[in-house]
Every structure is written in structure tokens, then in C-alpha cells.
Design a protein around this motif. Structure first.
Motif, short mmCIF file in Angstrom:
data_model
loop_
_atom_site.label_atom_id
_atom_site.label_comp_id
_atom_site.label_asym_id
_atom_site.label_seq_id
_atom_site.Cartn_x
_atom_site.Cartn_y
_atom_site.Cartn_z
N SER A 401 -17.02 -10.30 63.24
CA SER A 401 -17.19 -11.48 64.08
C SER A 401 -18.01 -12.53 63.34
N PRO A 402 -17.69 -13.81 63.51
CA PRO A 402 -18.39 -14.88 62.77
C PRO A 402 -19.91 -14.88 62.97
N PRO A 403 -20.46 -14.72 64.19
CA PRO A 403 -21.93 -14.73 64.30
C PRO A 403 -22.60 -13.60 63.52
N LEU A 404 -22.03 -12.39 63.56
CA LEU A 404 -22.63 -11.27 62.86
C LEU A 404 -22.48 -11.42 61.36
N ARG A 405 -21.36 -11.93 60.92
CA ARG A 405 -21.19 -12.16 59.47
C ARG A 405 -22.17 -13.21 58.97
N GLU A 406 -22.42 -14.23 59.78
CA GLU A 406 -23.37 -15.26 59.39
C GLU A 406 -24.78 -14.70 59.29
N VAL A 407 -25.18 -13.86 60.25
CA VAL A 407 -26.52 -13.26 60.21
C VAL A 407 -26.64 -12.34 59.01
N ASN A 408 -25.62 -11.54 58.73
CA ASN A 408 -25.67 -10.65 57.56
C ASN A 408 -25.81 -11.44 56.27
N ARG A 409 -25.12 -12.57 56.21
CA ARG A 409 -25.24 -13.41 55.01
C ARG A 409 -26.66 -13.95 54.85
N GLN A 410 -27.24 -14.38 55.96
CA GLN A 410 -28.60 -14.90 55.90
C GLN A 410 -29.60 -13.80 55.52
N ILE A 411 -29.40 -12.60 56.05
CA ILE A 411 -30.30 -11.48 55.71
C ILE A 411 -30.19 -11.15 54.23
N LYS A 412 -28.98 -11.12 53.71
CA LYS A 412 -28.79 -10.81 52.30
C LYS A 412 -29.46 -11.85 51.41
N ASP A 413 -29.26 -13.13 51.74
CA ASP A 413 -29.92 -14.19 50.96
C ASP A 413 -31.43 -14.08 51.06
N MET A 414 -31.94 -13.78 52.26
CA MET A 414 -33.38 -13.65 52.43
C MET A 414 -33.92 -12.45 51.66
N ASN A 415 -33.20 -11.36 51.65
CA ASN A 415 -33.61 -10.15 50.91
C ASN A 415 -33.74 -10.45 49.43
N LEU A 416 -32.74 -11.11 48.87
CA LEU A 416 -32.78 -11.44 47.44
C LEU A 416 -33.94 -12.37 47.11
N SER A 417 -34.20 -13.31 48.01
CA SER A 417 -35.30 -14.25 47.78
C SER A 417 -36.65 -13.53 47.79
N ILE A 418 -36.81 -12.59 48.73
CA ILE A 418 -38.08 -11.86 48.81
C ILE A 418 -38.26 -10.95 47.60
N LEU A 419 -37.19 -10.26 47.16
CA LEU A 419 -37.30 -9.38 45.98
C LEU A 419 -37.68 -10.18 44.74
N GLU A 420 -37.09 -11.35 44.61
CA GLU A 420 -37.44 -12.19 43.46
C GLU A 420 -38.90 -12.64 43.53
N LEU A 421 -39.34 -13.00 44.74
CA LEU A 421 -40.74 -13.41 44.91
C LEU A 421 -41.68 -12.23 44.67
N LEU A 422 -41.30 -11.03 45.12
CA LEU A 422 -42.17 -9.84 44.94
C LEU A 422 -42.35 -9.51 43.45
N GLN A 423 -41.30 -9.71 42.69
CA GLN A 423 -41.43 -9.44 41.26
C GLN A 423 -42.46 -10.37 40.62
N ASN A 424 -42.47 -11.61 41.07
CA ASN A 424 -43.44 -12.57 40.51
C ASN A 424 -44.86 -12.24 40.96
N VAL A 425 -45.05 -11.96 42.26
CA VAL A 425 -46.42 -11.69 42.72
C VAL A 425 -46.92 -10.36 42.19
N ASP A 426 -46.00 -9.39 41.96
CA ASP A 426 -46.43 -8.11 41.39
C ASP A 426 -46.89 -8.30 39.95
N ASN A 427 -46.18 -9.12 39.18
CA ASN A 427 -46.60 -9.39 37.80
C ASN A 427 -47.96 -10.08 37.78
N ASN A 428 -48.15 -11.02 38.72
CA ASN A 428 -49.45 -11.70 38.78
C ASN A 428 -50.56 -10.72 39.15
N ALA A 429 -50.27 -9.81 40.08
CA ALA A 429 -51.28 -8.82 40.48
C ALA A 429 -51.60 -7.88 39.32
#
Length: 809
Positions: A401-429
Motif C-alpha cells: 500500500s502507498p502509505p506503508l511503502r512511503e513510511v518504510n522509505r522514510q525509515i530506511k532513509d532515516m536509518n542510513l542517516s543515523i548510521l552515518e552520523l553514528l560513525q562520525n560521532v564514534d570516531n570523535n569519541a
């Protein structure tokens, strides 16, 4: 008067055909008894529908949805549009309110699994709350649902159970297995109140709440899946009150308004509790995470504390020197920072594992642990909100369904953004930890100048202070999370609790009666107009005048008697007066100084040409004109029967020269001034006899002896000789019969007119019934108007009381 200059009536057959409103109204008035009967029947059916229909009511409430900030503001500020809007958020909340998990949680608090039904005289109605019995259902046992069970008791101790329905749905405890069962056998035993009724297909307990000694009531068990389908379907509507607001209107349609009111109120309460639970989930996860750390840290702190006290006691040393104190304070600050950074890095490691496994249920928001990274905190917060939204969508929609596919897409994009940010803050730590460790090692190297005992005390004191500081830090964070959890309130709120509209929405009494009235009026009127439109029979004299190229000279009413001699026997009847009117009209056309020959014909047999011929001849005879009626239709002789004369000799015998003396074929009638020449025996060649010179000579001879000669000829649509006779007549009358002659006959007559076969010809409209004359049909500009409708004594008929009442003005 010259025959070539008659006083002609205006020809209106060429006028353009238009809709005559008055004619339509008259047609409607003519069928007023059927309209009255139709209206009465329609209103009666409407009454029965209203009487046997269970009314439905609307219950509505108002619910406020707080508009949330766009979860992607950080990206939009950088020029990246990652979706999300206020309208989408409002739409999501509307879906959540109609989702199956919310409905299931709502139904858990309500006792809708048993319906109590009272059977009335006409309809069954549900009883809610004030029921004479209370039923408890064991849903861990197979149950027969969605069918009626009759509970009947004769005393306050026992009751019987009867299966009334023809079809039931059998459900099982797993809530997935279902069978349809037809006509189950009712148990023959009696059962005690407040004890379990053990049946192969049911298990429930009945408690008596009524004070009556006997009674009966119908119950219906409802399975949870069916209830959820009912309360998440079209019966429940969720819509925004206004495009500019985030206030929703919840409306439920139900036959039991109190039940609908309870459902809406409970639904809103469950929604708010779920929202609060989602908010508390983050604080709960933080507290659980900190508690897990405190368990290990508490044991370590107790062990080190005991070790410190033992060391001090054994070595009789309690305080550090001033130099040792200075070194300790420096190390204490650095090691506290080091412990916090290691704690943060441990959090980053666990968070990365959760994200890689896409396990979002145990994620702790960084701000709850004192990690004040605004970007990371915002991303984690938004990720958890998207996950909650996905859970609600997944309960109602499919993965494609379009609403669920849209939410899954947003979650996937958000997940990748957080993982990328975690790698940076972990290196700084990690870099910060290395820096702190180097500084600590540098300070530790200065220990060698202190006594050995003080060095050992400093090491133990450092370890104790470090664990104590971290323990205190975690306890503060835990207290903050607990306070946050306790102070959380729902962002949304109930604006207006459920209100019942006292007026049923179905069936609508006024609308039902209005529709019935319209149908009652419209069906007979429409049927009459459609039947008239598609009818090929001539019923309207005005229409006849519009379409015919010949003038309508008169209208004759319908003869109700079997005798054709109406004019001679009923001098005061309406038909007699109509023929007098015809005679008067013809006086303007025919010569007064000499005798005239009038030919009367029709298109087919049965249109009344013989009847008109006889009575036209009779009306002339009554006016003291010597009249001869000649029966020219030798195929179907009729005139002799009406006058009671012999048909042995007549026109056929004279024209065939079997009788040379014309006086032998002229027969006197019982009426003065009226003679007849009957058709005679049927000859083998009637057409050839009529077109001979002998017939023309006969007419010339009769014109010298009679004032009026009336020819009753064969129908022009069936034989050809009549067309040859028209040239011998002074005037021709074409008879068309009301509701008998077809409209195509008019075209036939018009064709004869165009071919110049007809020179002095008119139409005589015969057989118009009384009602048609009363309402103006069949009359043309007043010819024969009103005749035959009780104006004369012979036509008066006693009206029934019903007709008299409706004829009052």
C-alpha cells in the motif's frame, strides 16, 4: 349555395405540433381515481417500511490532533526535501483511529461480545445495559456466533437454550479457524443460572438480573474479528471538520445510539493512552538501560568501597598528602570525563547494532543519557515516531500500500542517516578517549615521587571516586527520565465527548413519505403519458385535427346500447344531439336547393361507418327530409338487420339486373321519410357492380326522388371501389373511431387528399367515450362538446357516493 363555395372550417392540419399543457393536465385529471389509489398504496407501503425498519442514529464527537513539526526540518533547512507534511500527519492519525489494534483495544474494555435482543410485534431491537440477564462467554471454548439464541426461563433457578437461527459461524480459540454451521439442534436439557452451560458448540454462563419470575430474551454472540470489522468499516467515519484545522469529527452510525456513544468515548480514551504509552516508551527504555548499567556498577562500587576501607584500616592511612590530593583531583576530573565518553561510545555501539538489525523497540533516545547531540537526538526521535506510524499502518494496510511503502522509505532513509552520523560521532569519541587517556597517563607518571602506601591509596581512591561519580551520574539521569515519564501528557485531547443525534438518519420519515408521494403520483401519470405517447390509437380530437389534412366536422359519442337506431329511438340522447350538430354543420356545406349524396366510409371495418350512416339518415328523416339510405357494402350486409327488413333483394340484385324495377329494391322502414336500399345477397363481383354506369344512373334517379341520399360504402383501406364512388358523392365523410382507429389511417387519408382523390371530404370522429368528452378529448373546437355526459335525461347515470364526493367543487 354553390357547391364550389362552401363555408369551410379552417384547416389546421398543417400547424406545427406543440406540447399542449392543458391537454396534458386534462389527461392527468381523467385518471384521478388511479392516481388517488396509487398514492394511497404508495403511502401505505412507506408506512410499512417505516414500521418494519429498525432506525439508525448518528453519534459524533470531536477530537483535537496537535500538529507536529515536520520531522525533516533539519534536512529541509539544508535544501533537501525528504517528505512529510501536516496534511499527511493528520491523515495518518485518521487511519490510526480506524485501525484494527485501536478497535481491538477499545473492544477489550467494552462488553460488546454479547448482544441482547428483544423481539417486538414488528421488529427486533437491541437492549443495551438494562438487560434481564447477564451472559459471560468462555472464548477459550469453541462458540457459535452471529446467530440468535433464545434464553427462556419459567422460574429463577433454571432456563432453556434454543437455537433460532438457520446459519451460525463457529469460531475456535485460535481466532482463525471458522466454520459455517446450518440449523444446529437445540439442547433439550435445562440449565441453572450462574453455572457454566456446557454444550458441544458453546460454553457460557447466564446470570439472572431481572426480578421477574419468568421471561425470555434473545442473545447473539459476536466474534471479535466480526466486531472489529464492524467498527473499522463504513459505520465509523473520521474526517477533518475544516481544512484549516486539525480537529477531527468522529461519527458512528448505529441502531443502538448509547452503544455508539460508549464506543466513541472509549475509542478516544484508548487512543490517548496509546499516545501516552508511546511517549513513555522512550523514557522506559532509558530507565531500563540505566538500570542494567547500575546493577553492574553497584556491585563494583560496593566492592571497591570495602577494599578502600580495609586498606585504610590496615595501613592506618586515611588522607592523602597535599601533593597526592592535587594529583587526585586532576585525575578525578579526567577519569570522570573518560568514563562518560566510554559510556557514550558503548551507547553508540549498541545503537548501531539496533539499527543494523532494524530493531527499534529497545532504542534509547540519547538525550535521556545526557548525550546532548541535537542532530542525533532529533533523528532518533523522528525514527521512533516513524516506527510507531508504521505499526499503525501495518495493522490495517498491506506492505504494497502507498502509505506503508512511503513510511518504510522514510525509515530506511532515516536509518542510513543515523548510521552515518553514528560513525562520525564514534570516531570523535574515540579520539577524545585517546586524548584523555594520554593526559591521565602523563599525570599518573608523577606518582613515583609519593610514598608507596600513598600511591596504593591514591589508586584505590581513584577507582572508587570514578565508579561513584559514574553511579551518581547514572542515578541523576534515571531520576530525570522517571520525572519525564511521570510528567508526560498526551499531545492530543478530546474536544467534545460523544453526542447522540436524537433524530434517526435512517429511515427518514419525511423523505420516505415524500418519495412515496412522488412515486404514487408519478407512476400512474408517467404510465399514462408514456402509454399515450407510444399508443398508435387515435384518442385525441385535437391531435386528429392537427395531423389530418381534412377538417374534423363533428364528434359522436360512444353508443352504450346494442341498438344502432339511437336517433330514432332516443330523441333526447347526447348521441342524437351530436348527429343534429353534424347535420347543422353540413347545412353550411351542402346545397339547400337540390338533393345531395353523402358518402360515408372508413379505413377498416369496425370504425362505425354503418352506425353513422344509419343515424345520419335518421336525423335527416326526422327533419322532414325525404331520405334514402343505400347499403353499398355488399360484402358485409348489415342495414337490413337494424331496420328489420328483408335482404333478399337489394342493390346487388338491381345492379346485376336480376331485378329491373328499382321500386322493387326500395324498402320502406317503420319511420317516416326514411327508405332504404339494402345491399342484397352477396354477389361474386361487388367491385365491378359498383363502378358500372347503372349505379351512377341509380344515384341520379334517386336524387330526383329524395332530398338526401346516404351511401354506406365499404372501407377504403380494404377495397378499391369506394374510391370510384367518391366522385359520385357531393360530400364524403371518413369515420375514425376513438381508441380503435390507428394513427397511420390519418396518413392514408392525407395521401388521398394529396392525390386529389378527395375534393369535398371531412372526418367524423366516432365512439368517443363519456370521460373523454368530459375532459375535452375527442372534441375539436366545440363540435359535439358535452354530448353524452349526462346533459340529456337518457344519459344520466346515478353516481356512486365516491364519485359524487370527488366531483364536488
Amino acid at each position: 349555395m354553390n357547391q364550389s363555395e362552401p363555408n369551410r372550417m379552417p384547416v389546421i392540419g398543417q400547424e406545427e405540433e406543440v406540447i399542449d399543457i392543458k391537454d396534458i393536465v386534462l389527461r392527468i385529471l381523467r385518471i384521478w381515481p388511479y392516481i388517488v389509489l396509487s398514492v394511497i398504496m404508495a403511502l401505505g407501503i412507506a408506512y410499512m417500511i417505516l414500521r418494519y425498519s429498525v432506525p439508525e442514529y448518528q453519534v459524533s464527537s470531536k477530537f483535537f490532533i496537535k500538529e507536529k513539526e515536520n520531522p525533516f526540518n533539519l534536512f529541509e533547512s539544508a535544501g533537501l526535501n525528504m517528505g512529510g507534511s501536516g496534511e499527511m500527519e493528520l491523515g495518518n492519525q485518521m487511519i490510526i483511529l480506524k485501525s484494527r489494534p485501536i478497535a481491538n483495544a477499545t473492544l477489550d474494555r467494552l462488553h460488546f461480545d454479547v448482544e441482547y435482543i428483544k423481539e417486538g410485534r414488528f421488529i427486533k431491537s437491541e437492549i443495551y445495559q438494562n438487560t434481564p440477564i447477564a451472559v459471560e462467554v468462555d472464548w477459550s471454548h469453541p462458540q457459535l456466533t452471529n446467530g440468535d439464541l433464545l434464553i427462556k426461563w419459567e422460574n429463577r433457578k433454571s432456563f432453556t437454550v434454543t437455537y433460532l437461527g438457520e446459519s451460525y459461524l463457529q469460531i475456535f480459540p485460535d481466532n482463525e479457524s471458522r466454520n459455517k454451521l446450518e440449523n444446529p439442534n437445540s439442547p433439550q436439557a435445562t440449565f441453572s443460572f450462574n453455572q457454566w452451560v456446557e454444550l458441544p458448540m458453546n460454553r457460557f454462563k447466564v446470570g439472572l438480573t431481572s426480578v421477574e419470575e419468568s421471561g425470555e430474551i434473545i442473545i447473539r454472540l459476536r466474534d471479535r474479528s466480526g466486531l472489529i470489522n464492524h467498527y473499522t468499516g463504513e459505520n465509523l467515519q473520521v474526517a477533518a471538520i475544516d481544512k484549516q484545522s486539525t480537529i477531527l469529527k468522529l461519527t458512528i452510525t448505529t441502531q443502538t445510539p448509547q452503544k455508539g456513544r460508549d464506543y466513541l468515548n472509549t475509542l478516544q480514551e484508548v487512543y490517548l493512552e496509546n499516545e501516552l504509552q508511546e511517549k513513555n516508551t522512550m523514557a522506559t527504555n532509558t530507565i531500563d538501560f540505566i538500570d542494567a548499567q547500575l546493577v553492574v556498577l553497584s556491585d563494583s562500587l560496593m566492592f571497591i568501597e570495602n577494599r578502600l576501607e580495609s586498606f585504610r584500616s590496615n595501613n592506618s592511612i586515611y588522607d592523602l598528602s597535599s601533593e597526592g590530593t592535587a594529583i587526585f583531583e586532576q585525575l578525578k576530573a579526567l577519569e570522570t570525563d573518560l568514563a562518560k565518553e566510554k559510556f557514550k561510545r558503548e551507547y553508540y555501539r549498541q545503537l548501531t547494532q539496533y539499527l543494523e538489525r532494524e530493531d527499534y523497540n529497545q532504542i534509547v533516545v540519547p538525550s535521556g543519557l545526557g548525550i546532548e547531540d541535537p542532530i542525533l537526538n532529533t533523528l532518533i526521535q523522528n525514527l521512533l515516531e516513524l516506527q510507531a506510524e508504521k505499526s499503525m499502518h501495518a495493522s490495517k494496510l498491506t506492505e504494497i500500500s502507498p502509505p506503508l511503502r512511503e513510511v518504510n522509505r522514510q525509515i530506511k532513509d532515516m536509518n542510513l542517516s543515523i548510521l552515518e552520523l553514528l560513525q562520525n560521532v564514534d570516531n570523535n569519541a574515540q579520539l577524545l578517549i585517546q586524548d584523555l587517556q594520554q593526559r591521565i597517563n602523563k599525570i599518573t607518571s608523577t606518582f613515583s615521587g609519593l610514598p608507596q602506601t600513598e600511591q596504593n591509596l591514591l589508586r584505590i581512591q581513584r577507582e572508587f571516586t570514578l565508579n561513584e561519580g559514574l553511579y551518581t551520574y547514572l542515578m541523576e539521569r534515571r531520576a530525570e527520565s522517571a520525572i519525564t515519564k511521570a510528567s508526560n501528557t498526551p499531545s492530543n485531547k478530546i474536544i467534545e465527548t460523544a453526542l447522540i443525534n436524537p433524530n434517526p438518519i435512517s429511515p427518514k420519515t419525511a423523505l420516505t413519505y415524500l418519495i412515496a408521494l412522488i412515486l404514487g403520483l408519478g407512476l400512474p401519470i408517467g404510465f399514462n403519458l408514456v402509454r399515450t405517447f407510444f399508443s398508435n390509437k387515435i384518442k385525441d380530437g385535437k391531435e386528429l385535427e392537427r395531423k389530418a389534412d381534412l377538417n374534423l366536422i363533428s364528434t359522436i359519442g360512444q353508443n352504450e346500447d346494442a341498438d344502432n337506431l339511437v336517433v330514432l329511438k332516443n330523441h333526447r340522447s347526447g348521441i342524437t344531439e351530436a348527429f343534429r350538430s353534424l347535420r347543422a354543420n353540413m347545412n353550411f356545406i351542402l346545397h339547400k336547393e337540390k338533393s345531395s349524396v353523402i358518402l360515408i366510409t372508413s379505413s377498416i371495418s369496425g370504425e362505425g361507418k354503418t352506425f353513422c350512416s344509419i343515424n345520419l339518415a335518421s336525423v335527416y328523416a326526422l327533419s322532414n327530409k325525404k331520405t334514402l339510405l343505400i347499403g353499398c357494402d355488399m360484402r358485409k350486409p348489415k342495414i337490413f338487420e337494424d331496420f328489420g327488413v328483408s335482404n333478399n333483394e337489394g342493390l346487388s340484385t338491381y345492379l346485376s339486373q336480376n331485378q329491373e324495377d328499382v321500386n322493387k329494391v326500395i324498402q320502406k322502414t317503420a319511420y317516416e321519410n326514411l327508405d332504404v336500399i339494402v345491399s342484397g345477397p352477396i354477389p361474386p363481383n361487388p367491385a365491378e357492380l359498383l363502378i358500372t354506369e347503372r349505379f351512377a344512373e341509380l344515384l341520379e334517379q334517386m336524387k330526383g326522388r329524395y332530398d338526401m341520399v346516404i351511401l354506406d360504402t365499404p372501407p377504403v383501406g380494404l377495397v378499391s371501389e369506394t374510391l370510384d364512388l367518391i366522385r359520385l358523392a357531393d360530400i364524403s365523410l371518413f369515420v375514425l373511431r376513438y381508441n380503435y382507429s390507428e394513427k397511420q389511417f390519418i396518413d392514408h387519408i392525407n395521401n388521398l387528399k394529396k392525390q386529389a382523390i378527395l375534393k369535398e371530404a371531412y372526418i367524423l370522429f366516432n365512439g368517443v367515450d363519456k370521460d373523454a368528452q368530459h375532459y375535452g378529448y375527442g372534441t375539436g373546437y366545440g363540435y359535439g362538446y358535452g354530448y353524452g355526459y349526462g346533459y340529456y335525461a337518457e344519459d344520466q347515470v346515478e353516481k356512486s357516493f365516491f364519485k359524487k364526493w370527488f366531483s364536488r367543487k
